[in-house]
Write a protein that holds these residues in place. Structure first.
Motif, short mmCIF file in Angstrom:
data_model
loop_
_atom_site.label_atom_id
_atom_site.label_comp_id
_atom_site.label_asym_id
_atom_site.label_seq_id
_atom_site.Cartn_x
_atom_site.Cartn_y
_atom_site.Cartn_z
N ILE A 104 -47.46 -14.51 -21.07
CA ILE A 104 -46.39 -15.08 -21.88
C ILE A 104 -45.44 -13.99 -22.36
O ILE A 104 -44.22 -14.15 -22.33
N LEU A 139 -35.68 -12.76 -21.87
CA LEU A 139 -34.78 -12.17 -22.86
C LEU A 139 -33.86 -11.15 -22.21
O LEU A 139 -32.67 -11.10 -22.47
N TYR A 157 -31.27 -12.77 -20.09
CA TYR A 157 -30.22 -13.42 -20.87
C TYR A 157 -29.30 -12.39 -21.50
O TYR A 157 -28.08 -12.53 -21.45
N LEU A 158 -29.88 -11.37 -22.10
CA LEU A 158 -29.04 -10.43 -22.84
C LEU A 158 -28.14 -9.64 -21.92
O LEU A 158 -27.05 -9.24 -22.30
N LEU A 159 -28.60 -9.38 -20.74
CA LEU A 159 -27.79 -8.56 -19.86
C LEU A 159 -26.95 -9.41 -18.92
O LEU A 159 -26.46 -8.92 -17.91
N THR A 160 -26.82 -10.67 -19.27
CA THR A 160 -25.98 -11.63 -18.56
C THR A 160 -26.15 -11.54 -17.05
O THR A 160 -25.20 -11.43 -16.30
N HIS A 202 -26.87 -13.54 -14.09
CA HIS A 202 -26.94 -14.96 -13.72
C HIS A 202 -27.70 -15.09 -12.43
O HIS A 202 -27.15 -14.92 -11.36
N LEU A 211 -50.25 -13.99 -31.13
CA LEU A 211 -48.92 -14.18 -30.54
C LEU A 211 -48.09 -15.13 -31.40
O LEU A 211 -46.91 -14.86 -31.66
N ASP A 240 -18.60 -15.54 -20.02
CA ASP A 240 -19.93 -15.14 -20.46
C ASP A 240 -20.20 -13.71 -20.05
O ASP A 240 -21.31 -13.31 -19.81
N GLY A 251 -20.88 -8.60 -22.48
CA GLY A 251 -21.65 -7.43 -22.85
C GLY A 251 -22.78 -7.78 -23.77
O GLY A 251 -22.90 -8.86 -24.33
N ILE A 252 -23.63 -6.79 -23.94
CA ILE A 252 -24.90 -7.06 -24.59
C ILE A 252 -24.72 -7.31 -26.08
O ILE A 252 -25.45 -8.10 -26.69
N GLN A 308 -23.87 -10.88 -26.62
CA GLN A 308 -25.02 -11.73 -26.31
C GLN A 308 -26.02 -11.71 -27.44
O GLN A 308 -26.58 -12.75 -27.81
N ILE A 309 -26.27 -10.54 -28.00
CA ILE A 309 -27.21 -10.47 -29.13
C ILE A 309 -26.64 -11.22 -30.31
O ILE A 309 -27.37 -11.92 -31.04
N LEU A 363 -27.22 -14.81 -29.73
CA LEU A 363 -28.63 -15.15 -29.88
C LEU A 363 -29.02 -15.22 -31.34
O LEU A 363 -29.66 -16.18 -31.79
#
Lengths: 359, 82
Positions: free
Chosen positions: A242, A250, A253-256, A258, B8, B44, B47-48, B51-52, B55
């Motif tokens: 997991i 993550l 997603y964060l580093l786009t 696709h 977790l 989209d 840059g990071i 995106q953060i 989020l």
């Protein structure tokens, strides 16, 4: 080899009149020309090209409908392989005699016997019970379908023996595998039955369970076993899976980036290392500490190579949806970093999960 | 290291709480991430940092109410069972 796409076996795709020993009229019920050639080939030599119709005629020669082309990927998924199980037994019929009526009689003989209940109450009760079961099944499917797509999950379990064997070979020795592209059929990815590069969830699930059993056995050999430890080992491994999937999601997603990697794909790729873990643990149990380290090195390199080659296709060559002419949405270096980081993470986890079991 | 599902879940709840309690005026504005400021570009490909920002903003918006419920449940369970 299979993956070259050349005609193998060449006889399959030639015209029927070249090979069929029978005067090929049309099938009496469906009016489709029966390709008797295909029924001489084992049922799971499915088509490598986009020629789904041929393979369907090969499967469905015992069924009564004509299926012109699969409308979506679904008939490819949900075709009833129990008829393929009947297929090999009925191919003896085809090959030996010219009995076209034999196998249809076979498929109808089975359900026919169920109608011989003497007691009407029993048959009524059975029908009521089966309708209850169907309703229960529908309810369960609907509830599960709210959380995740059951169709998508079924795609990952559409495997057969040949695929599993080839995939295990590739996982342990990926250096000679040539063609790593995932094949598509009209924009939907092919099921694992037809494409050996497609990810599946059967091997990771089975490998995970086997790992837990092997861990129990290893602990028992060291006289450290108790049922709680087994559960602890299982949940530790699950938590690592997991964590790895969450980190991958993550970072993607964060580093786009696709890509068309879904969550299940990531679970699949992250679960493939359990095959290496099993191999490492087996060698460690059989051959002691030396065998353990040799097997650890072997499976580490194999799984790293496999992950890099597989994810390279999916991450590095993915095109962003909005092509505004700005180039790829993430720099190629970032994608390379992600792939390499994923690959390096695997042997660390293999070592972490197995070292305490094989002293 | 015995990671269990329980640990977790604990770590996920703690991290989400940490994201939810970030103060907007004192902290996020200093970083240039005000809550009501729209994101500049519409692609989209931002840059990071953007995106953060997205989020964090979406986690804070979506998880406020469920976090209240989950934290209450955790408090009750920890009081009862230690």
């Amino acid at each position: 080899m299979w993956d070259k796409g050349s005609s193998y076996p060449p006889a399959v795709y030639s015209s029927p009149t070249h090979y069929s020993p029978i005067p090929t009229g049309t099938h009496p019920r469906t009016n489709t020309p029966t390709l008797h050639v295909l029924t001489l080939v084992p049922a799971d030599h499915s088509s490598r090209h986009q020629n789904m119709d041929l393979s369907h005629h090969g499967y469905r020669a015992t069924k009564q409908r004509a299926r012109p082309a699969p409308p979506t990927g679904d008939p490819v998924l949900f075709e009833d392989t129990s008829s393929a199980a009947l297929g090999p037994s009925s191919q003896g019929y085809y090959a030996s005699g010219y009995n076209m009526e034999g196998p249809p009689n076979d498929t109808q003989g089975g359900p026919g016997m169920n109608n011989l209940f003497a007691d009407p109450m029993a048959s009524a009760a059975m029908m009521y019970g089966s309708s209850l079961a169907n309703r229960g099944q529908e309810i369960v499917n609907k509830e599960i379908g709210r959380f995740m797509s059951v169709n998508k999950l079924k795609y990952f379990f559409a495997v057969d023996t040949r695929y599993v064997l080839k995939k295990l070979m590739i996982l342990m020795f990926p250096y000679t595998h040539q063609d790593w592209d995932v094949r598509y059929h009209r924009d939907t990815p092919l099921t694992p039955r037809q494409d050996v590069n497609a990810p599946d969830l059967y091997i990771p699930t089975m490998a995970f369970i086997t790992y837990i059993l092997l861990a129990g056995m290893a602990l028992g050999i060291q006289k450290r076993f108790s049922p709680e430890v087994l559960g602890l080992c299982a949940s530790t491994a699950l938590v690592w899976v997991i964590i790895e999937v969450l980190i991958m999601l993550l970072s993607l997603y964060l580093l786009t980036v696709h890509s068309d990697l879904s969550t299940f794909d990531l679970i699949a790729y992250s679960g493939y290392k359990y095959v290496g873990i099993i191999f490492t643990m087996t060698c460690g149990l059989l051959f002691g500490s030396d065998g353990y380290f040799v097997a650890l090195a072997w499976s580490s390199f194999a799984i790293m190579f496999f992950i890099v080659r597989s994810l390279k296709m999916k991450i590095l060559t993915s095109v962003s949806s909005d092509s505004m002419g700005m180039g790829s949405s993430a720099k190629p270096q970032i994608r390379i970093y992600i792939t390499v980081a994923t690959a390096i993470f695997q042997p660390i986890i293999i070592y972490w999960l197995t070292s305490h079991l094989v002293r | 290291m015995a990671l269990t599902l329980y640990s977790l879940i604990q770590s996920v709840i703690l991290c989400t709480n940490a994201i939810a309690v970030l103060h907007e005026e004192r902290f996020l504005c200093k970083l240039g991430w005000a809550a009501d400021q729209g994101v500049g570009g519409f692609g989209d490909d931002l840059g990071i940092k953007a995106q953060i920002h997205n989020l964090v903003r979406s986690v804070r918006t979506v998880m406020r109410v469920p976090l209240i419920l989950v934290n209450s449940a955790c408090i009750v369970l920890l009081l009862l069972f230690g």
